[in-house]
Design an enzyme around this catalytic site. Structure first.
Site, short mmCIF file in Angstrom:
data_model
loop_
_atom_site.label_atom_id
_atom_site.label_comp_id
_atom_site.label_asym_id
_atom_site.label_seq_id
_atom_site.Cartn_x
_atom_site.Cartn_y
_atom_site.Cartn_z
CE LYS A 128 -6.59 -24.72 42.82
NZ LYS A 128 -6.83 -26.10 41.93
N GLY B 132 -19.39 -27.50 32.33
CA GLY B 132 -18.20 -27.34 31.65
C GLY B 132 -16.97 -28.14 31.75
CB VAL C 32 -14.27 -31.78 34.36
CG1 VAL C 32 -14.07 -32.91 34.49
CG2 VAL C 32 -12.34 -30.97 34.40
#
Ligand code: NAI
Length: 349
Positions: free
Chosen positions: A80, A183, A185
């Protein structure tokens, strides 16, 4: 800044600090594991209170990606990255291109895609400098593009499984769901839920997004501080992490927590606490794996878009297995999932 002593350091293979004086880029790329394949996971663009906080986020999110990718059955390890939104951050093309160069220097050990704060447009800029990127514009019929509709679909299938397991309901018709954060999702999740007949309560720091859910899906907006304590069947956290903690757990009035946000548990012990409170928790990295399943299919070009939807739908039965194992062993669902993920990674190694 202590890396090896950080509470989320977990034998990460590599942590790379990226800085570019010309564009002002500051980023951290954390590679947790490459045991199953290249370390894949999105890039988050966020303003952090300190560099330590950014590092902490990169470390824990990358470990989460190892587990998520393992549980989704992908040939990916976990990584990440965070791009730090400094006060003078300008989001220039040059900055994202420079970031792409840093990703490229890792030679494929890290494959990036979008996370909070990023977009397909931005990823296209990153991709000017590296091929180790997914989540790009999609060609017709092929996997790829913005992963959030697939993430939301996986959450929807996982929520259906949780509702059947915990409430004995065969459909989402009439089920009430509180969504924190609408948002990318959260919006698509609301769409699936609305189409299935669920009733929605939502909160977002951006009022226009709440209004959109009200207009399109008959959702009701509530105050930010009230969303987790709504008297609903399911709470779906779809904003940021660490929202399940010692302070919030007594306030939940739902029977199920099933949402897309990464790292929802503030500490591992909060999994035990939520278990003891009798709330069924769908481990975040299992239920929100739809996006990375999409990204993997795009990166390896091994499935049509239709096949990807089927792969994502398998999140439902996968979660049912975890719920059953949790009931049989008495262990919290997050522990059952972690044990399973670690087993898969160890076998890969
Ligand atoms: P996004 O940035 O599009 O949406 C997040 C929403 O949460 C925004 O509308 C924002 O205004 C809202 N928000 C922020 N703080 C809030 C708060 N305190 N209360 C209520 N709302 C708040 O991000 P996206 O892509 O929808 O991701 C949401 C979560 O799902 C993140 O935790 C992300 O890491 C996770 N996730 C996203 C995937 C994807 O495919 N986009 C894949 C897997 C996980």
């Amino acid at each position: 800044m202590a890396v090896f002593e950080d509470s989320w350091f977990d034998a990460h293979e590599r942590v790379v600090f990226c800085h570019d004086a010309v564009t002002g880029l500051k980023a951290i790329i954390a590679i947790h594991s490459t045991a199953l394949g290249p370390a894949a996971g999105g890039t988050r663009l966020w303003s952090y209170a300190s560099d330590d906080e950014a590092l902490h986020d990169a470390l824990r999110l990358s470990q989460g990606m190892s587990y998520k990718n393992a549980m989704a059955g992908l040939k990916f390890g976990g990584g990440k990255a965070v791009i730090i939104k400094t006060p003078d951050f300008d989001g220039s093309d040059a900055l994202y291109e420079r970031y792409g160069e840093f990703v490229d220097q890792l030679g494929g050990a890290y494959v990036t895609a979008e996370d909070v704060g990023m977009s397909v447009d931005i990823m296209e800029k990153v991709a000017r400098k590296t091929k180790f990127v997914a989540g790009l514009s999609r060609k017709k019929g092929q996997a790829g593009g913005d992963p959030s509709p697939k993430t939301a679909f996986g959450i929807f299938k996982g929520m259906e499984a949780a509702v059947l397991y915990k409430l004995g309901k065969e459909s989402m018709d009439g089920v009430t769901v509180a969504v924190q954060g609408v948002g990318h999702v959260g919006y698509h999740l609301c769409e699936y839920l609305y189409e299935a007949g669920a009733r929605l309560v939502v909160a977002d720091i951006d009022n226009s997004r709440v209004q959109r859910i009200a207009d399109e899906f008959e959702g009701t907006g509530v105050a930010l501080e009230d969303i987790l304590s709504q008297e609903v069947d399911v709470v779906a956290p779809c904003a940021l992490g660490a929202i399940i903690n010692q302070q919030s757990i007594p306030k939940f009035r739902s029977k199920i927590i099933a949402g897309g946000a990464n790292n929802q548990l503030e500490t591992r012990e909060d999994g035990q606490r939520i278990h003891e409170a009798g709330i069924l928790y769908a481990p975040d990295y299992v239920i929100n794996g739809g996006g990375i399943i999409n990204v993997a299919s795009e990166y390896y070009a091994d499935a049509s878009d239709d096949e990807v939807w089927d792969r994502v739908a398998a999140i439902g039965p996968r979660l049912t297995g975890i719920f059953e194992e949790s009931a049989a062993s008495g262990k919290p669902t997050n522990v059952v999932a972690d044990e399973l993920a670690r087993r898969i990674i160890a076998e890969g190694r």
